[in-house]
Design an enzyme around this catalytic site. Structure first.
Site, PDB file in Angstrom:
ATOM      1  N   CYS A  34       0.828  -1.213   0.000  1.00 45.13           N
ATOM      2  CA  CYS A  34       0.000   0.000   0.000  1.00 45.13           C
ATOM      3  C   CYS A  34       0.863   1.264   0.000  1.00 45.13           C
ATOM      4  O   CYS A  34       0.350   2.375  -0.010  1.00 45.13           O
ATOM      5  CB  CYS A  34      -0.987   0.000   1.156  1.00 45.13           C
ATOM      6  SG  CYS A  34      -0.255   0.076   2.779  1.00 45.13           S
ATOM      7  N   ASP A  36       3.171   2.406   2.258  1.00 47.24           N
ATOM      8  CA  ASP A  36       3.627   3.056   3.498  1.00 47.24           C
ATOM      9  C   ASP A  36       4.148   2.022   4.490  1.00 47.24           C
ATOM     10  O   ASP A  36       3.473   1.035   4.769  1.00 47.24           O
ATOM     11  CB  ASP A  36       2.467   3.780   4.198  1.00 47.24           C
ATOM     12  CG  ASP A  36       1.756   4.769   3.297  1.00 47.24           C
ATOM     13  OD1 ASP A  36       2.352   5.794   2.973  1.00 47.24           O
ATOM     14  OD2 ASP A  36       0.602   4.481   2.928  1.00 47.24           O
ATOM     15  N   CYS A  59       4.674   8.443   1.495  1.00 44.87           N
ATOM     16  CA  CYS A  59       4.435   9.739   0.868  1.00 44.87           C
ATOM     17  C   CYS A  59       4.660  10.880   1.859  1.00 44.87           C
ATOM     18  O   CYS A  59       5.037  10.659   3.003  1.00 44.87           O
ATOM     19  CB  CYS A  59       3.019   9.782   0.328  1.00 44.87           C
ATOM     20  SG  CYS A  59       1.782   9.546   1.602  1.00 44.87           S
ATOM     21  N   CYS A 103      -2.673   7.396   6.571  1.00 43.24           N
ATOM     22  CA  CYS A 103      -1.308   7.614   7.071  1.00 43.24           C
ATOM     23  C   CYS A 103      -1.336   7.906   8.569  1.00 43.24           C
ATOM     24  O   CYS A 103      -0.472   7.448   9.324  1.00 43.24           O
ATOM     25  CB  CYS A 103      -0.639   8.784   6.348  1.00 43.24           C
ATOM     26  SG  CYS A 103      -0.348   8.466   4.606  1.00 43.24           S
TER      27      CYS A 103
END
Lengths: 147, 393
Positions: A34, A36, A59, A103
């Site tokens: 995904c 992360d 990101c 996140c």
């Protein structure tokens, strides 16, 4: 998609990047699928988080939430750290774009995973702390619709 | 460097001054509806005729075979739906590739819901389809093959002439999305046996919202937009005169300057590719090393994520794009990079740099100076890099 100034600040100048050699607890969550991965190191003494560091693959929002989450729990007691939610991390960053909410969830989970590691190593029970989800494939993205 | 460096020319381009000048009168005094009878309307009509000739000349077609559209996406939609509809009594099977633009892929998915069968051909590690795969996918039911001329993400140029030879021999219609190829690769629809070809204006310094579809004489296609006799009764609606004029000029300039501009771009492209691969360890070029658009660079940086790289480049004034999920709003990384066989983390770690006529050698050098410290900084933040270093100790 636009990041707040705070997110950009924590991305361009992340706080607490690095490792703690003699960490009391280390937690890694997320997966490359995904996009992360967060790894959090904690130094805990007398029930207080003396230091927190992180390494993140991800990101801008992933780096910023890691930075903010570690910042928010430094100097706090374990009990206080447990109360840190992804919403608090987001608020501290002046919000995240909807598709990046996952996140902040990851940042919360990374802290909890590090605390769990600390509890396990020291054979203590932390009230209210659940073991980290074993299944790394758990898709945090299904949470992104949550307001 | 204070000014911005635009390295995202496959996304869109700036309208060039010659095109801008050509359009201006049609935003001003030359406003007549081309369908009207008075004198200035005839001038609008003539302007469209001229543009149609410019587009036809660029691909060796005749003017009667060129239809103006609102852009590449409409051209792709129309080509595929229009052919599917016109030939559905002959068969309901379509062949395309797994790395097409979504304008093609999502149109095919839509047709699947309408009862069509679609074969998505795989690609090799460079993004090339295999001609034997194509041949064996063809059945008696196959009515259309749609394979892109050149890929928008990795720049790989498909064997279009060879595909055209196969489809023509089998009597199957061949559509190609040439949005990225126009102005970069010589295109001859007759020599290449292409039946339909999609084009766009804004990738070649023309205005946005302009495009064209070439439909070979004799190929049937159903009407896409109803409500007027424009575009040979095939696409209703008052023509976007200034857009069409701009597209015509843009395509004429792009094809006439192609050879010279390609030489310049190729040199820039190689400077960037070699510069990155030679100075930054654990990097890989995505796409074919030679059979590739002259303006495309696509590189994976191991252990880090694309959006982070883009944000840091942007901070230095460099504008690029990525196959990472995080840049798109969708959450999966690029379907093109995954189709090459890249694992998710490598697909997430890709950066696309696409060059254009305004890019200079100095800009390429600036990129090569600024990029390595950014990669190093992000790797020092990455748990994957940490694991890699520890496992190599």
């Amino acid at each position: 998609m636009e990041y707040s100034e705070k997110v950009m600040d924590h991305f361009m100048h992340p706080r607490n990047v690095g490792e703690i050699e003699d960490a009391s607890g280390v937690g890694t969550v997320g997966n490359a699928k995904c996009g992360d991965i967060m790894k959090v190191y904690l130094k805990i003494e007398d029930g207080i988080i003396q230091d927190a560091k992180f390494k993140t693959f991800g990101c801008g929002a992933a780096v910023a939430t890691s930075s903010m989450a570690t910042e928010l729990i430094k100097g706090r007691t374990i009990e206080e750290a447990l109360k840190l939610t992804n919403k608090a991390v987001m608020e501290a960053l002046d919000g995240l774009p909807k598709v990046k909410v996952h996140c902040s969830v990851l940042a919360e989970e990374a802290l909890r995973a590090a605390l769990w590691d600390y509890a396990k190593t020291n054979n203590i029970k932390i009230e209210g702390l659940e073991p980290p989800k074993e299944d790394d494939d758990l898709d945090h993205h299904d949470l992104f619709d949550e307001e | 460097m204070d000014k911005k460096i635009y390295f995202d020319n496959a996304a869109t381009t700036k309208v060039r001054p010659e095109v801008y000048q050509e359009i201006l009168p049609y935003l001003d005094e030359m406003y007549a509806n081309p369908s009207s009878v008075y004198t200035i309307a005839r001038d609008s009509k003539k302007a469209i005729d001229k543009a149609r000739e410019q587009v036809a000349n660029a691909i060796n077609a005749t003017t009667r075979e060129i239809y103006f559209t609102s852009g590449g996406t409409e051209s792709d939609n129309w080509a595929i739906k229009g052919v599917a509809d016109a030939y559905k009594n002959k068969g309901k099977h379509i062949i395309t590739s797994s790395i097409e633009h979504h304008a093609v892929l999502h149109t095919c998915e839509y047709l699947e819901k309408q009862g069509f069968k679609v074969t998505y051909l795989p690609v090799d590690k460079y993004g090339l389809i295999n001609l034997e795969d194509l041949k064996s996918a063809i059945t008696d039911e196959t009515i259309l093959v749609s394979i892109m001329f050149a890929n928008n993400e990795i720049g790989t140029i498909e064997p279009i002439k060879e595909i055209g030879k196969i489809t023509r021999e089998k009597g199957i219609i061949f559509h190609t999305d040439a949005v990225q190829a126009i102005g970069h690769v010589p295109i001859d629809v007759k020599d290449m046996n292409i039946d339909l070809l999609s084009m766009s204006g804004h990738k070649i310094y023309g205005p946005k919202g302009t495009g064209a579809l070439y439909v070979r004489k004799g190929v049937r296609i159903t009407q896409f937009i109803h409500g007027g006799a424009q575009e040979f009764n095939r696409r209703g609606g008052t023509e976007n005169v200034c857009g069409i004029v701009g597209l015509g000029k843009a395509i004429e300039l792009a094809t006439s300057e192609m050879e010279e501009e390609n030489k310049r771009l190729l040199e820039l492209r190689q400077t960037i590719i070699d510069g990155i691969l030679n100075t930054v360890p654990y990097t890989h070029l995505n796409g074919h090393p030679e059979q590739r658009l002259s303006n495309n660079v696509n590189i994976t940086f191991d252990f880090i994520e694309g959006e982070s790289i883009l944000l840091m480049l942007d901070f230095k004034g460099i504008e690029a794009s990525s196959g990472s999920a995080c840049t798109s709003g969708s959450l999966d990384p690029s379907h093109v990079l995954l189709a090459l066989g890249l694992p998710h983390e490598k697909a997430h770690g890709s950066v696309r740099i696409t060059l254009g006529r305004y890019n200079t050698k100095e800009e390429a050098e600036f990129l090569l100076k600024e990029l390595p410290p950014i990669i190093e900084r992000l790797r020092n933040m990455s748990p994957l890099w940490e694991d890699f270093l520890k496992s190599n100790k």
